[in-house]
Each structure stands twice: as structure tokens, then as C-alpha cells.
Design an enzyme around this catalytic site. Structure first.
Site, PDB file in Angstrom:
ATOM      1  N   ARG A  55      14.475  -0.281   0.473  1.00 50.16           N
ATOM      2  CA  ARG A  55      14.616  -1.541   1.191  1.00 50.16           C
ATOM      3  C   ARG A  55      15.160  -2.616   0.260  1.00 50.16           C
ATOM      4  NH1 ARG A  55       9.529  -3.376   4.764  1.00 50.16           N
ATOM      5  NH2 ARG A  55       8.513  -3.757   2.781  1.00 50.16           N
ATOM      6  N   GLY A  79       0.815  -1.208   0.000  1.00 43.47           N
ATOM      7  CA  GLY A  79       0.000   0.000   0.000  1.00 43.47           C
ATOM      8  C   GLY A  79       0.850   1.260   0.000  1.00 43.47           C
ATOM      9  N   LYS A 134       9.879   2.323  -0.020  1.00 44.98           N
ATOM     10  CA  LYS A 134       8.799   2.332   0.970  1.00 44.98           C
ATOM     11  C   LYS A 134       8.442   3.793   1.246  1.00 44.98           C
ATOM     12  CE  LYS A 134       7.716   0.275   5.450  1.00 44.98           C
ATOM     13  NZ  LYS A 134       8.262  -0.518   6.566  1.00 44.98           N
ATOM     14  N   GLY A 146      -0.059   6.144   1.140  1.00 49.41           N
ATOM     15  CA  GLY A 146       1.088   5.568   0.441  1.00 49.41           C
ATOM     16  C   GLY A 146       2.422   6.185   0.825  1.00 49.41           C
ATOM     17  N   ASP A 187       1.291 -11.432   7.231  1.00 45.10           N
ATOM     18  CA  ASP A 187       1.754 -10.621   6.082  1.00 45.10           C
ATOM     19  C   ASP A 187       3.105  -9.986   6.373  1.00 45.10           C
ATOM     20  OD1 ASP A 187      -0.036  -9.286   7.969  1.00 45.10           O
ATOM     21  OD2 ASP A 187       0.385  -7.464   6.843  1.00 45.10           O
ATOM     22  N   ASN A 188       3.594 -10.142   7.582  1.00 44.84           N
ATOM     23  CA  ASN A 188       4.901  -9.587   7.925  1.00 44.84           C
ATOM     24  C   ASN A 188       5.941 -10.674   8.149  1.00 44.84           C
ATOM     25  OD1 ASN A 188       3.887  -7.002   7.755  1.00 44.84           O
ATOM     26  ND2 ASN A 188       3.368  -6.902   9.924  1.00 44.84           N
ATOM     27  N   ASP A 225       9.530  -5.679   8.244  1.00 45.47           N
ATOM     28  CA  ASP A 225       8.512  -4.799   8.794  1.00 45.47           C
ATOM     29  C   ASP A 225       8.899  -4.265  10.171  1.00 45.47           C
ATOM     30  OD1 ASP A 225       6.029  -3.413   8.910  1.00 45.47           O
ATOM     31  OD2 ASP A 225       5.336  -4.837   7.414  1.00 45.47           O
TER      32      ASP A 225
HETATM   33  P1  AMP Z   1       1.881  -2.972   8.229  1.00 39.90           P
HETATM   34  O1  AMP Z   1       1.141  -2.819   9.515  1.00 39.90           O
HETATM   35  O2  AMP Z   1       2.967  -1.987   8.083  1.00 39.90           O
HETATM   36  O3  AMP Z   1       2.323  -4.368   8.012  1.00 39.90           O
HETATM   37  O4  AMP Z   1       0.848  -2.610   7.079  1.00 39.90           O
HETATM   38  C1  AMP Z   1      -0.373  -3.305   6.908  1.00 39.90           C
HETATM   39  C2  AMP Z   1      -1.030  -2.934   5.588  1.00 39.90           C
HETATM   40  O5  AMP Z   1      -1.360  -1.548   5.536  1.00 39.90           O
HETATM   41  C3  AMP Z   1      -0.152  -3.196   4.374  1.00 39.90           C
HETATM   42  O6  AMP Z   1      -0.951  -3.717   3.350  1.00 39.90           O
HETATM   43  C4  AMP Z   1       0.381  -1.825   4.022  1.00 39.90           C
HETATM   44  O7  AMP Z   1       0.694  -1.725   2.667  1.00 39.90           O
HETATM   45  C5  AMP Z   1      -0.776  -0.921   4.403  1.00 39.90           C
HETATM   46  N1  AMP Z   1      -0.328   0.431   4.768  1.00 39.90           N
HETATM   47  C6  AMP Z   1       0.343   0.783   5.875  1.00 39.90           C
HETATM   48  N2  AMP Z   1       0.606   2.105   5.874  1.00 39.90           N
HETATM   49  C7  AMP Z   1       0.100   2.607   4.745  1.00 39.90           C
HETATM   50  C8  AMP Z   1       0.059   3.922   4.155  1.00 39.90           C
HETATM   51  N3  AMP Z   1       0.590   4.982   4.745  1.00 39.90           N
HETATM   52  N4  AMP Z   1      -0.555   4.041   2.962  1.00 39.90           N
HETATM   53  C9  AMP Z   1      -1.107   2.994   2.351  1.00 39.90           C
HETATM   54  N5  AMP Z   1      -1.104   1.754   2.837  1.00 39.90           N
HETATM   55  C10 AMP Z   1      -0.503   1.542   4.026  1.00 39.90           C
HETATM   56 MG    MG Z   2       3.538  -5.156   6.695  1.00 44.64          MG
END
Ligand code: AMP
Ligand code: MG
Length: 489
Positions: free
Chosen positions: A170, A86, A107, A120, A246-247, A256
């Protein structure tokens, strides 16, 4: 740079082709020269206007094929069928001169179809945190995604407040997660699972590519690498904080770096993440959670493991049941190396030591490091660490009767061969949370990156005692403690 983008060649349903969204005024924070060199990237080029433009996503070199990948995942135990990059974009896969393959990913590079409500983007703070901790982990020998460099974007990112934006580059062996398998399994896309299995085996476990049962080989390999990884985390007091499926990478690298942190005072219940209300991902739970995540992986492979579903279930169960055994043996080996004792030493040597640390509320890192010096003949902990007087009690009290008894038993078990390597298993400098937070605060609120640079220099030499100053070694004073961390997404 030599690119060969194998993931981008997988069918369309694995990803979306798109370019990063440019930023206003990219400005270099830092590049990782040694990593650049390992990847066959000229550090001078990386630090040049063109290199910075790449790290900002403003201008991409030839050979890149930017994509956002799709995945799913169990987040805090709940299945989310639709996640994905994302706020990250995979630029491509670099081959170095040994033909090793590395993902190059940005990232914070702008929205993608998987951004949901997100922008994003990445704020500067989390980017600096990831840079510091991922590179510290690499320096300590832990498999991990790396940081090739970071830039500020010149744009403002809105979170709880307005913050400067940044983009991190990354590097990882791949970004394929358990959640990637879950995405396709949830859609009963067995053809995709088969392709992904082959892809992961080829990239990460090439010895098993000719296997009769590729999915079984993959599951067992993932179990091995996760067990070994989590044992290393435990040995360093590293708390990941968001062990969602997912991590967790199939390659067995740590990924992550959100709310992660290193424990100062030892306690098995330690948790830092502000969103982990139930303590699901607390220190002591990391091995069982890895086990749980691998069971989720096993589930996604049922269609591949055998023709008959019952046989497939039996094979998956058989593999997954091995995790605790494999983990225990990795943990035990790691602890013996940390303690400088032979591999057949009674397990209670380790568990008794940890119990003492817990009861005496001792600093985890310094307790182990001081054993190195005691093993080398120093009789005095304070002396050994060359620390100022006041800090001795922050390490431990060797005169306490139970400790004294443990120390004498330990001395009798010390192994000369192992002593030589002890320091390589017991870092002196870790990215302590209060130091990380202070470095971030200086950069974000005062535009002073000096503390970040100094801390990064210190944590990437974790085992050296001659270069580290007390401020990087010592645990936080009570008024310096930072006990909460935030994802900062
Ligand atoms: P994470 O908790 O970092 O593993 O993120 C969980 C999900 O949220 C993943 O699919 C990321 O791509 C999405 N995500 C986290 N932060 C953002 C952001 N600022 N913009 C868009 N998607 C995000
Ligand atoms: Mg993640």
C-alpha cells in the site's frame, strides 16, 4: 529507491520496530507500473525476484526501517484506546524525484504487538478487493491510498474457511489517522500530540507550518480535506463501510478498503457491510459521520488550541461547526459539475434528480453518465450509452412525466463550458460489487486471475466509453446482485 523515514524517527512510543514475518512461496499477482514510475521505482525491478521478495516482506531493500505504528480509535462509536498496525508494517517513506513523500506499507505481513487475537495475515480475496477499488478510486480522481502491487504468499490463512494468503503493498501520503491523535490524547500525552501536529502539518499542510496556532490550522485543514473527500464519495455512490476514526487519515485520503462497495441502484439508505447492523455507515450518513469523527479529532487537540480550556473548546467548536457548511458547498459544486450546470444553479436541480432516481430505482452511475450523452445532443439514453435494448429501463424512463419535466428544466440550465467536462465527473465503469466478487471467486477458487486483471484494466479507465464492454458497464441482473460485503480481516 530513496528512503527518508520521518515517522520512524519520532519517539519510541509512536511505534514498534520490527520486521515482516517471511512467507513461504511468494508469487507475483500484479504490479502497478504507472504508480511505480511515479514513485521513482523501476517497474522491472519491482517485478523481479528481489521486488517480489520485498512485496512479500521476505527481503527488504536498503533504506527501509520497518515499523508497526500505534493508534486508537472509535469503532462504531465506541472508543478503543489500543489499536495499531496489527497486520501491516510500514517499510519506510519513499521520496520521488519531485521530493514528494509516500509511505510504503505491507498489509498482511505478519503479527505485530498490535495484532491482538489476529494472525497478522490477509486472505487473497480482500487483497484483490483493495487493489481493484483503491485503483479505481485513484483513476476517478479521488484522494486515496494506492496499491503498488500484490503477491500471494503460498501460505494458508484460516478465516471461516482455509483461504490462500496474500500481501498487498500500500502507498499513501501517510498513515496517520484521527485514531493516532486519540491514542495520545487518551493518555494525556500532550507532548506527543504537539509532535504529531507538527509532523502532519509539515507533511500534508506545509502552508500552515508557520501558523500562530498550529493545532487550529491542522483542525481546519483536516475539516476541509475530509469535506471534499466525502463529497467525492457521495458523487460516485461509494460507500466506505467502516468510517471508524482509526480509518480516517489526516491527509484526507481514502483508506481501509474492507467492506466498501459502490451502490448500483440509488437509495440513500444503502449499506453493504455485514457488520454494520444499525446502518451507522450507510450512504446518507457518511457526511454526518465525517463530522462526528472530526469532532473526535477536535477533542484530541484541546490541550494545543489555547492555554485556557474554555477558549480551546470554543475554538474547536467554531472549527467543527464549519464542517456542514464546507461539506454542503463541496457537494453542491460536485453535483453541478456532474449535471453540467452553472455553479449558481438552484440546489433543487440536484436534489430533485436524486429523488427521481430514488423513486424510479435507477442505477446511480448510468443515470448520471446518460445525462452526459443527452447533454451532448443525443436524444435517446439507450443510444447514448450504446447499450443493448433490454437495459434501457435499467437506466431511467425519460418519458415519465416528472422525469420529462426535470429533463426540460435541466436542458434549459445546461452550460456549454460545463458540458465539455461532464464525462470526467461521471464514470461509465465503476468496480461494481458483483464484478468484484466474481473476479475474487475466480482467483480464490479456480486460481484464475484473468477476470481480476480484466476488471482492473477496465476500472482504471473509468471515463472511456470506447474501451469498455457492456459486461463492465451494466448493473447486475437480479440474480447477480451482491448486497453484503465482509471485512475479511
Ligand atoms: P480494520 O477493521 O481493518 O480497520 O482493523 C481494525 C483493527 O484490527 C486494526 O488495529 C487492525 O490492525 C486489526 N486487525 C485486523 N485484521 C487483523 C489481522 N488479521 N491480524 C491482526 N490484526 C488485525
Ligand atoms: Mg483499519
Amino acid at each position: 529507491m530513496q528512503f527518508d523515514n520521518s515517522y520512524a524517527r519520532l519517539p519510541e512510543r509512536f511505534h514498534t520496530h520490527l520486521r515482516p514475518t517471511p512467507v513461504s512461496v511468494p508469487s507475483l499477482i500484479r504490479i502497478n507500473e504507472s504508480l511505480a514510475t511515479e514513485l521513482g521505482i523501476d517497474p522491472a525491478w519491482l517485478a523481479s525476484r528481489e521486488g517480489i521478495a520485498m512485496m512479500a516482506g521476505n527481503q527488504l531493500p536498503e533504506g527501509t526501517e520497518p515499523i508497526a505504528t500505534v493508534y486508537a480509535g472509535h469503532q462504531f462509536g465506541h472508543f478503543n484506546p489500543q489499536l495499531g498496525d496489527g497486520r501491516a508494517i510500514l517499510l519506510g517513506e519513499v521520496l520521488n524525484d519531485q521530493n514528494e513523500r509516500f509511505d510504503l506499507q505491507l498489509k498482511g505481513s505478519g503479527p505485530t504487538p498490535y495484532s491482538r487475537q489476529g494472525d497478522g495475515r490477509a486472505p487473497l480475496g480482500p487483497v484483490l478487493r483493495e487493489y481493484l477499488i483503491s485503483e479505481a478510486m485513484a483513476a476517478m480522481g479521488v484522494p486515496t491510498s494506492r496499491t503498488l502491487g500484490a503477491v500471494t504468499s503460498g501460505d494458508v490463512v484460516y478465516r471461516e474457511q482455509a483461504e490462500p494468503g496474500a500481501v498487498l503493498t500500500r502507498v499513501a501520503k501517510s498513515h496517520i489517522r484521527i485514531g493516532t491523535f486519540e491514542f495520545f490524547a487518551a493518555r494525556q500525552d500532550t507532548a506527543a500530540i504537539r509532535l504529531l501536529t507538527e509532523h502532519v502539518l509539515t507533511r500534508h499542510y506545509p502552508d500552515h507550518t508557520g501558523s500562530d496556532n498550529p493545532a487550529f490550522a491542522l483542525l481546519n485543514s483536516a475539516i476541509q480535506s475530509q469535506a471534499s473527500l466525502v463529497a467525492q464519495w457521495q458523487g460516485l455512490g461509494f460507500i466506505h463501510g467502516v468510517m471508524n476514526t482509526d480509518n480516517m487519515l489526516l491527509s484526507g485520503e481514502t483508506i481501509d478498503y474492507g467492506p466498501c462497495a459502490f451502490m448500483d441502484t440509488y437509495h440513500p439508505n444503502t449499506v453493504f457491510s455485514s457488520i454494520d447492523n444499525m446502518g451507522r455507515y450507510q450512504y446518507r450518513n457518511q457526511p454526518p459521520i465525517a463530522h462526528w469523527n472530526l469532532a473526535a479529532l477536535g477533542h484530541t487537540l484541546i490541550s494545543q488550541l489555547a492555554q485556557d480550556e474554555k477558549d480551546a473548546m470554543r475554538l474547536a467548536q467554531e472549527a467543527i461547526d464549519q464542517f456542514p457548511v464546507i461539506y454542503e458547498s463541496a457537494w453542491y459544486e460536485m453535483m453541478n459539475a456532474k449535471l453540467g450546470v452553472p455553479s449558481n444553479t438552484d440546489r433543487s436541480m440536484s436534489t430533485d434528480f436524486l429523488k427521481l432516481l430514488e423513486d424510479q430505482k435507477v442505477d446511480f452511475t448510468l443515470a448520471f453518465r446518460s445525462l452526459c450523452d443527452l447533454a451532448e445532443g443525443s436524444t435517446d439514453v439507450q443510444d447514448a450509452l450504446a447499450l443493448p435494448d433490454a437495459t434501457i429501463t435499467q437506466v431511467f424512463d425519460p418519458k415519465e412525466p416528472r422525469f420529462e419535466a426535470w429533463l426540460s428544466r435541466w436542458r434549459n440550465n445546461l452550460d456549454d463550458g460545463q458540458i465539455l467536462n461532464m464525462k470526467q465527473h461521471n464514470p461509465l465503469v465503476i468496480p461494481r460489487n458483483h464484478l468484484v466478487e466474481a473476479a475474487i471467486a475466480s482467483a480464490v477458487y479456480e486460481e484464475d486471475f484473468e477476470p481480476f486483471h480484466l476488471l482492473l484494466d477496465a476500472v482504471t479507465r473509468p471515463f472511456e466509453s470506447n474501451t469498455a464492454t457492456p459486461s463492465f458497464i451494466l448493473p447486475p441482473r437480479d440474480d447477480q446482485q451482491v448486497t453484503r460485503t465482509f471485512c475479511g480481516t
